[in-house]
Enzyme design. Sequence first.
Site, short mmCIF file in Angstrom:
data_model
loop_
_atom_site.label_atom_id
_atom_site.label_comp_id
_atom_site.label_asym_id
_atom_site.label_seq_id
_atom_site.Cartn_x
_atom_site.Cartn_y
_atom_site.Cartn_z
CG LEU A 1 49.45 -44.26 109.94
CD1 LEU A 1 49.46 -43.77 111.38
CD2 LEU A 1 48.04 -44.14 109.38
CG ASP A 2 53.89 -42.14 103.25
OD1 ASP A 2 54.86 -41.43 103.53
OD2 ASP A 2 53.29 -42.08 102.15
#
Length: 697
Positions: free
Chosen positions: A425-426
């Site tokens: 996940l960013d």
Amino acid sequence: MSQRCGHSHQPAAGQGAPASAQPLPRDAVSSVMRIMQMDCPTEEALIRSKLQALVSVYDVQFNLLQRVLTVQHAHDALPSVLDALRSIGFTPEVSPDGKNFDSGDHPPKRQRGRQGLWLGGALVLALGAEAVVFLDGPWWAGMLPALVAIALSGLGTYKKGLVALLNRNLNINALMSIAVTGAFILGEWPEAAMVMVLFTIAEAIEARSLDKARQSVERLMDVAPQVVTVLTDQGHWHEVAAAQVSVGAQVRARPGERIGLDGVVTQGHSDVNQAPITGESAPVSKKAGDSVYAGTINGSGELSYRVTAASSNTLLARIMHAVQHAQARKAPVQRFIDRFARIYTPLVCLLAVGVAVLPPLLLGASWYPWVYKALVLLVIACPCALVISTPVAVVGALGVAARHGILIKGGAYLEQARHLKWLALDKTGTLTTGQPHFDAMHVVHPDVTPALCQQLAISLATRSDHPVSTAIAGVGGVPLPVDDFTAVPGAGVTGSVNGQTLYLGNYAWILQCLGGAQGARAGAADSVAVADSNAVVAAGDFASEADEAHPQATLQPIARQVNAFQEAGFTVTVLADTSRILALFTVADTVREAAARAVHDLHSLGVRTVMLSGDNPSSAHAVAQQVRVDAVHAGLLPDDKLAHIEQLVAKGTTGMVGDGINDAPALARADIGIAMGVMGTDTALETADVALMDDDL
């Protein structure tokens, strides 16, 4: 759309390793050609089987996204290669310089509109044929519209199917041709027409999706300006095309301009918004010696920089190439019908021939009923039902997902998602909202009230367009008139309110404003405080020397407080007058409400999570602690994110969630790429396989 389009194809088991696995002969020549009719593994398999039959061809490589074919062949074999491609219905266009084509031609809107009209008319006619049969109308009233519908929608499929059959390749086009013809001969005209129309519509949607993905990748370079301002040998500034600027040239970026090329700052000081490239949530201060990237947005100061990379080799250009290569490396999930038909369909066709021929020849039976039964067997046993039932089932599932705000670009990802082992996940724009948000005000001087500090801060903040100032100004209140307002790039703002000089900015700059040379020394020490807690002692030493000027609020506890806020992931802004610090304001990128619950649910499903962020480690770890991901990697450039995804893919099926251009290579390389639909850039949305349309993790 099906995952079969837009990705390179690996030989199926039993087809043998590609020729590239063996050393190429010394006379090998590489020819690069574009084939506009090649956009999915069906065409790729046909081309591969045709070319690999030529002794003079050593290897073939496919880039389906760009519709580019690279052939390694003997030095005099190019004419035979081109003839072989033309014999199976393709029109190759050879690259004159032997390099990849930068972009492909796209079907004009007029052509797409004409195709849409034909398919729309074919669908209406197929429905009309269904209605005639349902209402027991005359046979010709059902047959004629069905025949016209097949002609409007299926001529291309019939042509491809005939070519495949002539080359002993029973692919999906050959199956559709046999199935529709058999159904029509049996008198099932409406069914034959509807199968062909639905199949052609699905093919058109897939082709359109591929074109959009290709255009999105090409639009990456539009982020950087095409013209930059360059210093000439005569000492004058002139606008020059970015593609013509050489490494080492001096380029100027005015306030508010996009930076055109990668470089190193030689003069000036400014805040640069690097979110499109690195994903950092707040603008980054740039001064002499710092690197800048093409496509980023200069703030309020003017920068001069020395070019370190040509326009074709900037970080932005490398991101575009990484997206293309990552998509090409992704192993496709071939459509079930193609895999099924490889073995099953030849057996069914052989059995149908046996049913039609053997009883009349061996038993003296009448030909007509057994030919009729053979056609019935062919239509029933041939996977025509799958042509309709599989898309219907997939469309139903995709519709359910869409009602929950999830846009899934193909049924293959529904099946693949259950194998997920890792989800990366960013941070900015994915786990967080991506917008700086005012957190709290901390008054540190007892002689001023919170209301006065708030009013003084918003008076200065409303005059600045910096995102942090905007967050502070959003607290509300009536600002006072400000005289002599000045913005100091990378530091803060200053102005006079009711005759009193005030400063609003970062802590290191405030120390310089308060203590002159000593303050500058302390500010330099404090600038390291985030990474080294010993720097707080240095700032504290200065604080004891400055106690006479600042008797009631020494700098030592303030330095510790600032350090604690920064380690917790906050951006700290300080309000001061000419002799004392009045208040601290903390601003942070807000974590999404659903982030922690989404990570918890993923863990309960056995999916491990990792954060990949371009932001600073303090901010990344602070967010990670709130959402409780399994691992954190911060300060990453797009290539770094891609490298981490490569490592995770080697461990198991991996997904990637992101929103920016900087996430695009990782989204493309992951087994399943998931983009944020609201915050996400066009490139991220087109590259990803799934989009969360309401950004609800």
